[in-house]
Design a protein around this motif. Structure first.
Motif, PDB file in Angstrom:
ATOM      1  N   GLN A 368       6.698  11.084  -1.811  1.00  0.00           N
ATOM      2  CA  GLN A 368       5.762  10.044  -1.387  1.00  0.00           C
ATOM      3  C   GLN A 368       5.886   8.835  -2.311  1.00  0.00           C
ATOM      4  N   PRO A 369       7.003   8.122  -2.254  1.00  0.00           N
ATOM      5  CA  PRO A 369       7.230   7.013  -3.188  1.00  0.00           C
ATOM      6  C   PRO A 369       6.248   5.859  -3.027  1.00  0.00           C
ATOM      7  N   ALA A 370       5.774   5.587  -1.806  1.00  0.00           N
ATOM      8  CA  ALA A 370       4.860   4.463  -1.602  1.00  0.00           C
ATOM      9  C   ALA A 370       3.531   4.703  -2.317  1.00  0.00           C
ATOM     10  N   ARG A 371       2.963   5.889  -2.125  1.00  0.00           N
ATOM     11  CA  ARG A 371       1.708   6.215  -2.808  1.00  0.00           C
ATOM     12  C   ARG A 371       1.925   6.275  -4.319  1.00  0.00           C
ATOM     13  N   SER A 372       3.079   6.774  -4.722  1.00  0.00           N
ATOM     14  CA  SER A 372       3.417   6.815  -6.146  1.00  0.00           C
ATOM     15  C   SER A 372       3.426   5.409  -6.736  1.00  0.00           C
ATOM     16  N   ALA A 373       4.047   4.471  -6.026  1.00  0.00           N
ATOM     17  CA  ALA A 373       4.128   3.099  -6.519  1.00  0.00           C
ATOM     18  C   ALA A 373       2.736   2.467  -6.637  1.00  0.00           C
ATOM     19  N   GLU A 374       1.859   2.767  -5.699  1.00  0.00           N
ATOM     20  CA  GLU A 374       0.510   2.197  -5.748  1.00  0.00           C
ATOM     21  C   GLU A 374      -0.241   2.697  -6.984  1.00  0.00           C
ATOM     22  N   LEU A 375      -0.082   3.964  -7.309  1.00  0.00           N
ATOM     23  CA  LEU A 375      -0.734   4.504  -8.505  1.00  0.00           C
ATOM     24  C   LEU A 375      -0.160   3.885  -9.773  1.00  0.00           C
ATOM     25  N   TYR A 376       1.158   3.710  -9.802  1.00  0.00           N
ATOM     26  CA  TYR A 376       1.761   3.059 -10.967  1.00  0.00           C
ATOM     27  C   TYR A 376       1.254   1.622 -11.113  1.00  0.00           C
ATOM     28  N   GLN A 377       1.087   0.934  -9.972  1.00  0.00           N
ATOM     29  CA  GLN A 377       0.534  -0.421 -10.019  1.00  0.00           C
ATOM     30  C   GLN A 377      -0.864  -0.410 -10.632  1.00  0.00           C
ATOM     31  N   TRP A 378      -1.687   0.508 -10.195  1.00  0.00           N
ATOM     32  CA  TRP A 378      -3.066   0.595 -10.691  1.00  0.00           C
ATOM     33  C   TRP A 378      -3.093   0.925 -12.180  1.00  0.00           C
ATOM     34  N   ALA A 379      -2.104   1.729 -12.614  1.00  0.00           N
ATOM     35  CA  ALA A 379      -2.059   2.132 -14.019  1.00  0.00           C
ATOM     36  C   ALA A 379      -1.397   1.086 -14.901  1.00  0.00           C
ATOM     37  N   GLY A 380      -0.876   0.019 -14.302  1.00  0.00           N
ATOM     38  CA  GLY A 380      -0.244  -1.029 -15.086  1.00  0.00           C
ATOM     39  C   GLY A 380       1.160  -0.717 -15.539  1.00  0.00           C
ATOM     40  N   SER A 381       1.852   0.191 -14.840  1.00  0.00           N
ATOM     41  CA  SER A 381       3.240   0.553 -15.171  1.00  0.00           C
ATOM     42  C   SER A 381       4.167  -0.239 -14.259  1.00  0.00           C
ATOM     43  N   GLY A 382       4.441  -1.491 -14.647  1.00  0.00           N
ATOM     44  CA  GLY A 382       5.191  -2.398 -13.791  1.00  0.00           C
ATOM     45  C   GLY A 382       6.562  -1.920 -13.366  1.00  0.00           C
ATOM     46  N   PRO A 383       7.443  -1.486 -14.284  1.00  0.00           N
ATOM     47  CA  PRO A 383       8.787  -1.073 -13.874  1.00  0.00           C
ATOM     48  C   PRO A 383       8.785   0.095 -12.890  1.00  0.00           C
ATOM     49  N   PHE A 384       7.958   1.106 -13.156  1.00  0.00           N
ATOM     50  CA  PHE A 384       7.895   2.245 -12.237  1.00  0.00           C
ATOM     51  C   PHE A 384       7.375   1.805 -10.869  1.00  0.00           C
ATOM     52  N   ALA A 385       6.359   0.952 -10.876  1.00  0.00           N
ATOM     53  CA  ALA A 385       5.809   0.455  -9.614  1.00  0.00           C
ATOM     54  C   ALA A 385       6.870  -0.328  -8.854  1.00  0.00           C
ATOM     55  N   ALA A 386       7.641  -1.137  -9.562  1.00  0.00           N
ATOM     56  CA  ALA A 386       8.660  -1.965  -8.906  1.00  0.00           C
ATOM     57  C   ALA A 386       9.719  -1.105  -8.240  1.00  0.00           C
ATOM     58  N   ILE A 387      10.170  -0.035  -8.916  1.00  0.00           N
ATOM     59  CA  ILE A 387      11.194   0.853  -8.338  1.00  0.00           C
ATOM     60  C   ILE A 387      10.653   1.503  -7.067  1.00  0.00           C
ATOM     61  N   GLY A 388       9.414   2.003  -7.122  1.00  0.00           N
ATOM     62  CA  GLY A 388       8.831   2.661  -5.957  1.00  0.00           C
ATOM     63  C   GLY A 388       8.575   1.700  -4.815  1.00  0.00           C
ATOM     64  N   LEU A 389       8.116   0.508  -5.135  1.00  0.00           N
ATOM     65  CA  LEU A 389       7.845  -0.475  -4.089  1.00  0.00           C
ATOM     66  C   LEU A 389       9.134  -0.936  -3.418  1.00  0.00           C
ATOM     67  N   ALA A 390      10.183  -1.118  -4.192  1.00  0.00           N
ATOM     68  CA  ALA A 390      11.475  -1.477  -3.603  1.00  0.00           C
ATOM     69  C   ALA A 390      11.973  -0.358  -2.706  1.00  0.00           C
ATOM     70  N   ALA A 391      11.804   0.883  -3.166  1.00  0.00           N
ATOM     71  CA  ALA A 391      12.237   2.025  -2.364  1.00  0.00           C
ATOM     72  C   ALA A 391      11.490   2.095  -1.050  1.00  0.00           C
ATOM     73  N   ALA A 392      10.234   1.613  -1.041  1.00  0.00           N
ATOM     74  CA  ALA A 392       9.418   1.641   0.172  1.00  0.00           C
ATOM     75  C   ALA A 392       9.607   0.400   1.036  1.00  0.00           C
ATOM     76  N   GLY A 393      10.465  -0.541   0.595  1.00  0.00           N
ATOM     77  CA  GLY A 393      10.723  -1.730   1.394  1.00  0.00           C
ATOM     78  C   GLY A 393       9.802  -2.894   1.113  1.00  0.00           C
ATOM     79  N   ARG A 394       8.978  -2.818   0.085  1.00  0.00           N
ATOM     80  CA  ARG A 394       8.018  -3.878  -0.230  1.00  0.00           C
ATOM     81  C   ARG A 394       8.595  -4.737  -1.363  1.00  0.00           C
ATOM     82  N   LEU A 395       9.532  -5.571  -1.002  1.00  0.00           N
ATOM     83  CA  LEU A 395      10.319  -6.310  -1.984  1.00  0.00           C
ATOM     84  C   LEU A 395       9.476  -7.319  -2.763  1.00  0.00           C
ATOM     85  N   ASP A 396       8.633  -8.086  -2.087  1.00  0.00           N
ATOM     86  CA  ASP A 396       7.822  -9.094  -2.782  1.00  0.00           C
ATOM     87  C   ASP A 396       6.887  -8.437  -3.792  1.00  0.00           C
ATOM     88  N   ASP A 397       6.265  -7.333  -3.382  1.00  0.00           N
ATOM     89  CA  ASP A 397       5.377  -6.617  -4.305  1.00  0.00           C
ATOM     90  C   ASP A 397       6.163  -6.066  -5.498  1.00  0.00           C
TER      91      ASP A 397
END
Length: 812
Positions: A368-397
């Motif tokens: 579940q990379p999309a939900r994973s990325a959202e949690l990383y975003q909330w936790a302030g872990s930018g690089p992890f969030a960016a990898i997950g968001l890119a994997a989910a197709g959310r390039l701008d985010d």
């Protein structure tokens, strides 16, 4: 045994010692002046009993130092008067004397007496063979020998004493209570300080800790340890034998054991340095005092994940506060993602940002990379969030996340590595040429510090996936090998690295160097691992032309796809499944997942680095469906149009690099082959060699082979077959007198190889004959000769051997 004897004490002694006894009693060795120094249970008394049984020797009693052979047992317990009497006896150089004693205590008078002797008898512990022999002779269960050996350390006397209490239920790792009860008297005879020394040894406490516990000097404490070792209840390295530990648990009052362990734990907390080994020993001793709980909590932070989970639980049981986030992280790293998610989710609900990172990582492994990325975003872990968001197709985010300020986070190797990995992934989507290099550098930076870190994915895995998508297999292999050697991500990521290494070998057309299951060991498989594991099985079966294996694994493949969200890093197995679904006529069920993949790629701008390989697989899916499925002309036309669209997409990406250009050239050739156009042999061979150069050896050989069977020009067909063989790794021609080929290929002529290859791709004897301009009868004759030369027992056996000898079927 000594011939003619069946003395039970002989069972305690090894063959060299029994031969020595025979030499002494037979008069072959004189004068006898020997020392027998060994801890308790090693057979000192048994040896003296064996010598005394002959009648020519006598036991020493105070005031009776006389006789042809004097046997002295337990010399370490004698008085000064006894030593004086024995010294007078030993003053006669003709006097025969055997002195048995424990190593400690060692009175000065005993040392002086031993100095008058001429040699020492060495009494050795049992090995497995002697343990089995002893149990068999004493009517015990020889099958229990490994258990007995592990519990007793092979101390002969202890083996003798537990033997009557066997057999024991198989599969247990402890001796029956009656066997432990055998040692009650031994424990009760020990002085209080020696019992304390043994309890300290149970938790691997050193002499310094024992000195503090007993308020003794370090020298006095060391002497106590030596005396404890002399009991035979300690192994040579000073650790307590499992049997002795069990006896202490049962026979020493629980409050006394708890008091010793608590005081040792409190003393250890007052010192600096690692606590893991001490905590592990406390855990084995089942210590649960408050001080022990504090030791467990401290050690959990430095222990490997599986042990950390146990230490956290032990600390909680002892009533000590537990770092719940650390506990959840240890659970995740040990592979128990369900427990980690339950614990972390409750903490997230309470606003704990650290726990969000644990839950996010666990969700990534759960597919579940999309939900994973959202949690990383909330936790302030930018690089992890960016990898997950890119994997989910959310390039701008993803770009926003990677550009977010890092706050006060220090620029550690770990932070640097993950920042590089995130930027490399985003660069790959943007089409920057240095993207792969950036991810590879991230893996190199992480290697020294990445063994037990909880991350959603490793830069090595991301780099390997990107390398496969880019045709850089030579980069993927060492990248994964280094990650495995460094233990990046611990056991949780080991299966992923091993599976990806096998995937690279499969794409190349090789057999994996190592079995992924063997490399991964007992590490648990996550849903993400399962997706690649089944994808590997599907791809291997497809390349081997094994339709039965493909059908057998297909339902598992579909289940793996359903359980995992489609993301950028799962396109490799999705591509394999697309071709397999077409081959099996099950495209409808799979279509929604493939549609999601295309939508994701569109959201990312159809980056060639990620889209080309999926276009390549889907091109083959359309061609496969067109060839293997009888459909209405309009359906076939639609399939061909879709194949053309994929080929055009590949042509549009050709300028992205040599790999993409090779795919585009090969795609055009495949369209000609599938459409029934005249095969341009020169163009096909160039395209096939281009695939081979890009690392796709199997694909190159398959292209040349399929083109060969679809041309009517004999010369071009033979040239393409030779090309297919060369790209597959077999020699196109064999010169006379060449070195023998152990695989059996040398037993077949060039013509027979040509016949075999055409038969293996499904042509009838008549069709083979038409291609080679020979009769069907001649083809049958060639097949019969091959069957004879290879010793095949049936036509099926012959075809199986030919598939093995010729490699994967050129038809796929």
């Amino acid at each position: 045994m000594i011939p003619g004897h069946a003395h039970p004490d002989e069972l305690l002694l090894d063959e060299p010692t029994r031969r020595l006894c025979a030499a002494i009693t037979g008069g072959a060795l004189t004068p006898v002046r020997l020392a027998v120094i060994a801890p308790g249970g090693h057979g000192k008394t048994a040896l003296l009993d064996l010598l005394a049984a002959t009648g020519s020797a006598r036991r020493y009693r105070p005031g009776t130092a006389e006789g042809p052979l004097l046997l002295v047992d337990d010399a370490h317990l004698l008085s000064d008067n006894d030593f004086a009497e024995l010294a007078d006896y030993a003053a006669d150089a003709r006097a025969c004397l055997v002195v048995a004693a424990r190593p400690r205590p060692r009175p000065a008078a005993l040392t002086a007496l031993l100095g008058r002797l001429r040699g020492q008898v060495v009494l050795r512990p049992f090995d497995l063979t002697r343990t089995q022999s002893c149990l068999r002779a004493l009517a015990g269960d020889p099958a229990a020998a490994p258990l007995v050996l592990a519990q007793t350390g092979g101390v002969p006397g202890w083996v003798h004493r537990v033997a009557p209490h066997l057999p024991h239920p198989p599969g247990t790792d402890h001796l029956p209570p009656a066997a432990v009860e055998e040692f009650r008297l031994d424990v009760e005879r020990l002085p209080a300080d020696q019992v304390t020394a043994l309890l300290a040894a149970e938790v691997n406490a050193d002499a310094t800790a024992l000195a503090g516990l007993l308020d003794r000097t370090p020298t006095e404490a060391a002497a106590l340890v030596d005396q404890a070792r002399a009991t035979g209840l300690l192994a040579p390295d000073g650790t307590l034998l499992p049997l002795a530990a069990a006896a202490l648990r049962v026979l020493v009052p629980a409050d006394r054991r708890a008091d010793v362990h608590d005081r040792l734990a409190a003393a250890r907390l007052g010192r600096t340095g690692p606590t893991r080994e001490f905590a592990t020993a406390l855990l084995a001793a089942e210590a649960s005092s408050p001080a022990a709980g504090a030791v467990y909590a401290a050690a959990a932070a430095e222990a490997e994940p599986a042990l950390a989970v146990r230490l956290h639980a032990a600390a909680e049981h002892a009533g000590h506060p537990v770092d719940e986030v650390g506990r959840a992280e240890a659970e995740a790293l040990s592979g128990d993602l369900d427990a980690a998610l339950r614990r972390a989710d409750a903490l997230v609900a309470a606003g704990e940002h650290r726990a969000a990172r644990v839950a996010a990582a666990a969700l990534a492994y759960r597919g579940q990379p999309a939900r994973s990325a959202e949690l990383y975003q909330w936790a302030g872990s930018g690089p992890f969030a960016a990898i997950g968001l890119a994997a989910a197709g959310r390039l701008d985010d993803a770009r926003a996340a990677v550009s977010a300020p890092a706050g006060n986070e220090p620029p550690t190797l770990f932070a640097t590595a993950m920042s590089l990995a995130a930027r490399g992934v985003l660069d790959s989507v943007s089409g920057r040429a240095a993207a792969l290099s950036t991810v590879v550098r991230a893996a190199e930076v992480l290697a020294p510090v990445g063994r037990h870190v909880l991350i959603p994915d490793s830069p090595a895995a991301l780099g390997a996936i990107l390398a496969v998508h880019s045709g850089e297999l030579g980069i993927a292999e060492p990248l994964l090998a280094r990650a495995l050697d460094a233990g990046t991500g611990g056991d949780l990521l080991r299966p992923r690295h091993a599976l990806l290494a096998a995937w690279v070998a499969m794409v190349r057309g090789d057999t994996p160097r190592d079995d992924p299951a063997a490399v991964a060991g007992t590490a648990r498989r996550t849903p993400r691992d399962r997706l690649f594991e089944v994808g590997l099985a599907v791809g291997t079966a497809r390349r081997a032309g094994d339709l039965a294996a493909l059908r057998g694994i297909w339902e598992q493949a579909y289940e793996a796809v359903v359980r995992h969200e489609v993301d950028l890093f799962t396109l490799l197995p999705l591509g394999e499944f697309a071709v397999a679904a077409a081959r099996l006529g099950d495209r409808e069920r799979f279509a929604p997942h493939l549609d999601r993949a295309w939508a994701l790629l569109r959201d990312l701008g159809d980056p060639p680095a990620w889209a080309s390989v999926l276009h390549w697989h889907c091109l083959h899916a359309e061609i496969t469906a067109e060839i293997t499925t009888a459909e209405a002309p309009e359906v076939t036309a639609r399939r061909h149009a879709t194949a053309v669209a994929h080929a055009e997409a590949l042509a549009g990406a050709a300028e992205a690099g040599l790999f993409h250009a090779a795919l585009a050239d090969a795609a055009r050739c495949w369209l000609d082959i599938a459409g029934g156009s005249e095969v341009d042999a020169e163009r096909v061979e160039k395209a096939a060699r281009g695939l081979h150069t890009a690392g796709l050896r199997w694909d190159g050989a398959r292209l040349a082979g399929q083109a060969a069977i679809r041309t009517t020009d004999r010369k071009r067909m033979l040239g393409l077959l030779d090309c297919a063989r060369a790209l597959r790794g077999s020699a196109a021609t064999r010169s006379e007198g060449a070195a023998p080929d152990p695989s059996g290929m040398a037993r077949l002529s060039d013509r027979e190889l040509q016949v075999a290859e055409l038969v293996l791709v499904g042509l009838t004897y008549k069709q083979v004959g038409d291609r080679l301009f020979i009769s069907a009868k001649t083809v049958e004759h060639h097949m019969a000769r091959m069957r004879s030369r290879l010793g095949a027992t049936s036509r099926g056996d012959l075809l199986a051997q030919l598939r093995t000898l010729l490699g994967e079927r050129i038809a796929g």
